[in-house]
Design a protein around this motif. Structure first.
Motif, short mmCIF file in Angstrom:
data_model
loop_
_atom_site.label_atom_id
_atom_site.label_comp_id
_atom_site.label_asym_id
_atom_site.label_seq_id
_atom_site.Cartn_x
_atom_site.Cartn_y
_atom_site.Cartn_z
N LEU A 40 0.83 -1.20 0.00
CA LEU A 40 0.00 0.00 0.00
C LEU A 40 0.87 1.25 0.00
O LEU A 40 0.64 2.17 -0.79
CB LEU A 40 -0.92 0.00 1.23
CG LEU A 40 -1.74 1.28 1.45
CD1 LEU A 40 -2.65 1.57 0.26
CD2 LEU A 40 -2.55 1.17 2.75
N ILE A 48 -4.71 2.35 -8.64
CA ILE A 48 -5.21 2.09 -7.29
C ILE A 48 -6.62 2.61 -7.04
O ILE A 48 -7.15 2.43 -5.94
CB ILE A 48 -4.25 2.67 -6.22
CG1 ILE A 48 -4.11 4.19 -6.36
CG2 ILE A 48 -2.90 1.99 -6.29
CD1 ILE A 48 -3.31 4.84 -5.23
N SER A 92 -7.47 6.61 -1.27
CA SER A 92 -7.11 5.20 -1.40
C SER A 92 -6.25 4.75 -0.23
O SER A 92 -6.42 3.65 0.30
CB SER A 92 -6.39 4.96 -2.73
OG SER A 92 -6.05 3.60 -2.88
N GLU A 111 -8.64 4.37 2.89
CA GLU A 111 -9.57 3.25 2.80
C GLU A 111 -8.84 1.91 2.84
O GLU A 111 -9.30 0.96 3.47
CB GLU A 111 -10.41 3.39 1.54
CG GLU A 111 -11.36 4.59 1.57
CD GLU A 111 -12.10 4.80 0.26
OE1 GLU A 111 -12.17 3.84 -0.53
OE2 GLU A 111 -12.59 5.92 0.03
N ASN A 112 -7.70 1.84 2.16
CA ASN A 112 -6.97 0.58 2.12
C ASN A 112 -6.17 0.33 3.39
O ASN A 112 -5.79 -0.82 3.66
CB ASN A 112 -6.07 0.54 0.89
CG ASN A 112 -6.85 0.26 -0.37
OD1 ASN A 112 -7.33 -0.84 -0.59
ND2 ASN A 112 -7.00 1.29 -1.21
N ASP A 139 -9.01 -1.57 4.94
CA ASP A 139 -9.30 -2.84 4.27
C ASP A 139 -8.11 -3.78 4.22
O ASP A 139 -8.28 -5.01 4.27
CB ASP A 139 -9.78 -2.59 2.85
CG ASP A 139 -11.16 -1.95 2.80
OD1 ASP A 139 -11.77 -1.79 3.87
OD2 ASP A 139 -11.62 -1.59 1.71
N GLY A 140 -6.90 -3.21 4.05
CA GLY A 140 -5.73 -4.05 3.78
C GLY A 140 -4.86 -4.35 4.97
O GLY A 140 -4.04 -5.28 4.91
N ASN A 156 -13.99 -9.55 1.39
CA ASN A 156 -13.57 -8.26 0.87
C ASN A 156 -13.25 -8.35 -0.62
O ASN A 156 -13.56 -7.43 -1.39
CB ASN A 156 -12.35 -7.78 1.65
CG ASN A 156 -11.97 -6.35 1.34
OD1 ASN A 156 -10.90 -6.08 0.81
ND2 ASN A 156 -12.84 -5.41 1.66
N SER A 181 -15.22 -6.43 -3.72
CA SER A 181 -14.52 -5.60 -4.71
C SER A 181 -14.80 -6.04 -6.14
O SER A 181 -14.64 -5.26 -7.08
CB SER A 181 -13.01 -5.64 -4.45
OG SER A 181 -12.47 -6.92 -4.75
#
Length: 302
Positions: free
Chosen positions: A90, A115, A135, A138-139, A142-143, A166, A170
């Motif tokens: 990321l 991305i 991004s 949010e990631n 999520d990540g 997830n 997506s």
């Protein structure tokens, strides 16, 4: 302690090209499975019911696989968890946008297109910057934070359950003619699994950037966001960096007038703001790492 070591390993190695050029990444395998299910079952009548059954089957399979892998010992758990976390990748993708934007607007557009899902061809430099920061926020949830949270709660079964959900969201969790019914269950289950992690991510960002006194503002702006979860880390990141995020953007050639997050802050940030976002990612990650260590020690000794 397993999560602590997995987070360290992910931060050090990321996604080594020498490995994933020779073998498919687990996320790629998940995507192939979901794509097959979409082609096989997303047709005819009862699409919502078929989508619910598909998500249920994927969930059971993920939990069973996680339970099986857990039996192979802590080393395997660390390796699998590290592969399914995404801190270093990321950071690399977000920083690449800032570096590209310093070269030219065209390079920045090309980099941010990797991305985000919105239209990038007509973006100006501030829009590219905002997209990269959104991004990042949010990631981060999520990540990194969400997978770590579910690993703490339920080990590898919880982590794999989150990742397959997830990934499904997506791919099929969109309100399009094709996926509105079939992807309904994936989208709603993903919303549920991210309910706590998204707010935890926002809290970590706020606490690491002296934003705890702004929590009432973060909460208010998050509730106005189009997503029930993504607005939380986005609102926290906007205030941490003193920038305005979200706002109007184009999807599939159609301009959408989304409300601004932190609307009175800087609406025209540049590459330096992306650098600050990357620093915020590392600061938040370090705090989460420290928490995982404390929790691991408590579990070990008590």
């Amino acid at each position: 302690m397993t999560l602590f070591f997995a987070m360290i390993l992910d931060a050090l190695l990321g996604e080594p090209k020498w490995l994933w050029s020779r073998a498919p990444h687990p996320a790629v395998l998940m995507g192939r499975l979901i794509g097959w299910a979409d082609k096989r079952f997303n047709n005819g009548s009862y699409r919502r019911l078929k989508g619910i059954a598909t998500v249920a089957a994927l969930s059971v399979g993920a939990v069973l696989l996680g339970a099986l892998l857990s039996q192979l010992g802590p080393v395997i758990e660390i390796l699998v968890a590290a592969v399914l976390l995404a801190q270093k990748s990321l950071v690399q993708h977000v920083q690449a946008v800032g570096n590209a934007l310093r070269l030219s607007l065209a390079e920045g557009r090309r980099s941010v297109a990797m991305i985000v899902g919105r239209d990038t061809a007509e973006m100006d430099a501030p829009a590219v910057t905002r997209a990269a920061i959104e991004s990042a926020a949010e990631n981060l949830s999520d990540g990194i934070i969400a997978p770590a949270f579910w690993f703490l709660v339920a080990g590898l079964p919880g982590l794999l359950l989150y990742k397959i959900t997830n990934t499904a969201d997506s791919m099929i969790g969109y309100k399009t003619a094709r996926h509105q019914s079939f992807g309904w269950a994936a989208a709603r289950f993903d919303d549920l699994l991210n309910l706590i992690p998204a707010r935890l991510t926002a809290a970590l960002i706020a606490l690491t950037h002296n934003g705890q006194n702004d929590w009432h503002l973060i909460r208010a702006e998050a509730r106005r966001h189009r997503s029930p979860n993504a607005g939380w880390p986005e609102a926290a990141m906007a205030r941490a960096l003193s920038v305005a995020l979200s706002g109007p953007r184009s999807y599939d050639g159609q301009m959408r007038d989304f409300p601004w997050v932190n609307p009175h802050a800087d609406r025209a940030p540049g590459p330096d703001a992306i650098d600050s976002a990357v620093a915020a990612l590392w600061r938040t990650w370090a705090t989460a790492l420290a928490l995982s260590l404390v929790i691991g020690l408590i579990v070990c000794f008590f």
